[in-house]
Design a protein around this motif. Structure first.
Motif, PDB file in Angstrom:
ATOM      1  N   PRO A   1     -23.042 -26.117   5.648  1.00 13.39           N
ATOM      2  CA  PRO A   1     -23.338 -27.463   6.153  1.00 13.39           C
ATOM      3  C   PRO A   1     -22.056 -28.276   6.289  1.00 13.39           C
TER       4      PRO A   1
ATOM      5  N   ALA B   1     -27.192 -22.317   5.478  1.00 10.16           N
ATOM      6  CA  ALA B   1     -27.348 -23.549   6.252  1.00 10.16           C
ATOM      7  C   ALA B   1     -28.375 -24.486   5.621  1.00 10.16           C
TER       8      ALA B   1
ATOM      9  N   LYS C   1     -28.100 -27.710   2.557  1.00 11.10           N
ATOM     10  CA  LYS C   1     -27.882 -29.160   2.716  1.00 11.10           C
ATOM     11  C   LYS C   1     -29.049 -29.954   2.171  1.00 11.10           C
TER      12      LYS C   1
END
Length: 546
Positions: A377, A525, A528
């Protein structure tokens, strides 16, 4: 005030808000006093290796000296790996170690020992307090010394009965210290401006002192290629910058070959070159004109001769150097354009190879490293302790913000999990992804308990190849019986295979197993949005005989 009250008052005054520790009987006066000190949070670890690693990550994330509490000789011994890492990585840390009661210390009671002797080689200084009235001044000195360049851990051994004394002690006021100003850069600028092929080596003190932008300005005014020091601990130059040429390989022969392409070098904030595997000869080519800048005077000319040695404030000195170089190198932009083209081609090679290796688990290590880098992220911090997979990660990772990459050049295994927890505690809301080798993770596994206890939202990516691959690869390079017969003694972690899903459940942590490089990228990913720790197992292929 009483000695224990003085200890807490100095801790507050020095900026400590957390104490990292694992308590025993000698820490009972401290633990009891903390009941009435809600402003000082005690961060519990189940083993001292994890405790010191958490304090290491926390100090780096906050930029403040961390405070650690260890228990007698056994606790100090368990924490030595973390102290060695902190010493090498220049992490400021004060360790208060509880010693046995002085009233029977001469009788050699259980768990007593020479705490100062144990810690001496792993700290900047180790000292035992003998009188309550000395405790405040010793602690003030410890915090000052821990932060003074070169920063590092300082241990203070405190007998448990001393903290409980009814003696009234006074606390000296904190003494603000202004560091040295910028060095005179006149001669250094002349030397560098006259070079046709200058190179810059960015050491870890650049990132630690907040001098990255200033070093970028120097590099751009020179049109110079920039290398990170071998096994750099952080972002000391933006890795996406066109002038960035990659990390120096930690072998003298390789460093010498690389530097041989240049006609002058600026070495900034770099502790020697810290080669790993031995190769004959020096790291620096004979006759290479060198400008060395460091905040620590002992580094200047330590392992190689320099033409100009500068000691002083790194940001200020680099700003002065950039100002002096402004307009002095007319072809700086042309040089930079040529270097940018060459560096782009160098970066494309591992990038393309990694993308081509994408596939199902067990993944190619290049693909797994690329998947992690691709999934990160925005504003994520990578804490890396992955040895072979870590080198693959460095080749494809593009990070520009200082503090976004955390490693320890100390090399003491078991650091990564605890360091990631400490990093997250000290870094606010920035996502933290720890990339760990399976062997490394086993050394510091207890750190997962602290992550679970404090709900620390860290993603622990375990690169699982079931072996000590770096050892097998090194044996292959040297030839010998292992490479000849394809047999490697004591280097396999299976059977039985390590069950990382079960390990996560043991500590109450959610886990996933990436079935492919694409799944690994997507799992990274998603961090976050983490609100609790997560373990991501990444099965990768192991050693390939040559």
């Amino acid at each position: 005030m009483r000695p224990i009250e003085a200890l807490l008052e100095i801790a507050r005054d020095e900026g400590a808000t957390r104490i990292f520790g694992n308590p025993g009987t000698t820490e009972l006066p401290l633990m009891d006093a903390l009941v009435e000190a809600p402003d000082l949070e005690y961060v519990l670890g189940l083993q001292e290796c994890s405790v010191v690693a958490m304090a290491d990550g926390y100090a780096r994330a906050t930029g403040r000296t961390s405070l650690v509490s260890l228990h007698v000789a056994a606790g100090v011994a368990n924490g030595l790996i973390g102290m060695l890492n902190a010493l090498r990585s220049r992490t400021p840390m004060v360790i208060v170690a509880g010693q046995q009661d002085r009233r029977h210390l001469m009788q050699d009671p259980m768990l007593s020992g020479d705490l100062v002797g144990l810690a001496a080689a792993a700290t900047k200084q180790a000292i035992e307090v003998q009188h309550a009235y000395d405790l405040p001044i010793v602690l003030r000195r410890a915090f000052a010394l821990a932060a003074r360049p070169p920063a590092g851990p300082v241990l203070v051994s405190v007998p448990m009965d001393l903290l409980d004394e009814a003696t009234d002690v006074s606390v000296p006021a904190r003494s603000p210290v202004t560091g040295p100003g910028p060095a005179d850069v006149t001669a250094a600028a002349e030397l560098l401006a006259a070079a046709e092929r200058p190179v810059i080596i960015a050491g870890d003190a650049v990132g630690r002192t907040g001098a990255v932008a200033d070093l970028v300005a120097v590099a751009e005014r020179l049109g110079a290629a920039v290398h990170h020091q071998p096994m750099n601990d952080g972002i000391d130059f933006p890795t996406g910058h066109p002038l960035y040429a990659g990390m120096l390989v930690p072998r003298n022969a390789a460093i010498r070959e690389t530097l041989g392409r240049y006609d002058a070098a600026l070495i900034v904030g770099c502790h020697a070159f810290m080669a790993h595997h031995y190769t004959p000869g020096p790291a620096v080519p004979d006759g290479l004109p060198i400008v060395q800048l460091d905040e620590d005077p002992a580094e200047i000319g330590r392992n190689f001769a320099v033409r100009e040695g500068l000691t002083g404030d790194l940001p200020g000195t680099l700003r002065a150097l950039a100002d002096r170089l402004d307009g002095r190198v007319p072809d700086a932009r042309e040089r930079a354009a040529r270097l940018a083209e060459r560096h782009a081609a160098l970066r494309d090679e591992p990038e393309s190879a990694a993308r081509a290796a994408y596939g199902p688990a067990p993944m190619d290590p290049r693909a797994a490293a690329h998947a992690v880098a691709a999934g990160l992220p925005d504003d994520a911090i990578v804490v890396e302790e992955a040895i072979t997979a870590g080198l693959k990660l460095r080749a494809v990772l593009r990070q520009d913000r200082p503090g976004s990459y955390v490693h320890t050049v100390g090399g003491g295994l078991g650091w990564g999990i605890g360091a990631a927890v400490g990093t997250r505690l000290g870094s606010g809301d920035r996502p933290v992804v720890a990339v760990l080798g399976d062997g490394c993770a086993m050394f510091g596994l207890q750190g997962l308990w602290s992550a679970s206890r404090y709900g620390t939202p860290v993603a622990f990516v375990v690169m699982n190849n079931g072996e000590y691959r770096t050892l097998k690869d090194t044996l292959d390079e040297g030839g010998g019986a292992s490479a000849k017969h394809g047999q490697y003694v004591g280097m396999d972690l299976a059977p039985p295979a390590l069950d990382w899903q079960s390990a996560a459940r043991l500590f109450g942590i959610r886990s996933v197993r990436a079935g492919s490089a694409d799944e690994l990228r997507d799992a990274v990913a998603a961090v976050k949005d983490l609100d609790a720790p997560l373990l991501i197992e990444a099965p990768i292929t192991g050693h390939e005989p040559r």
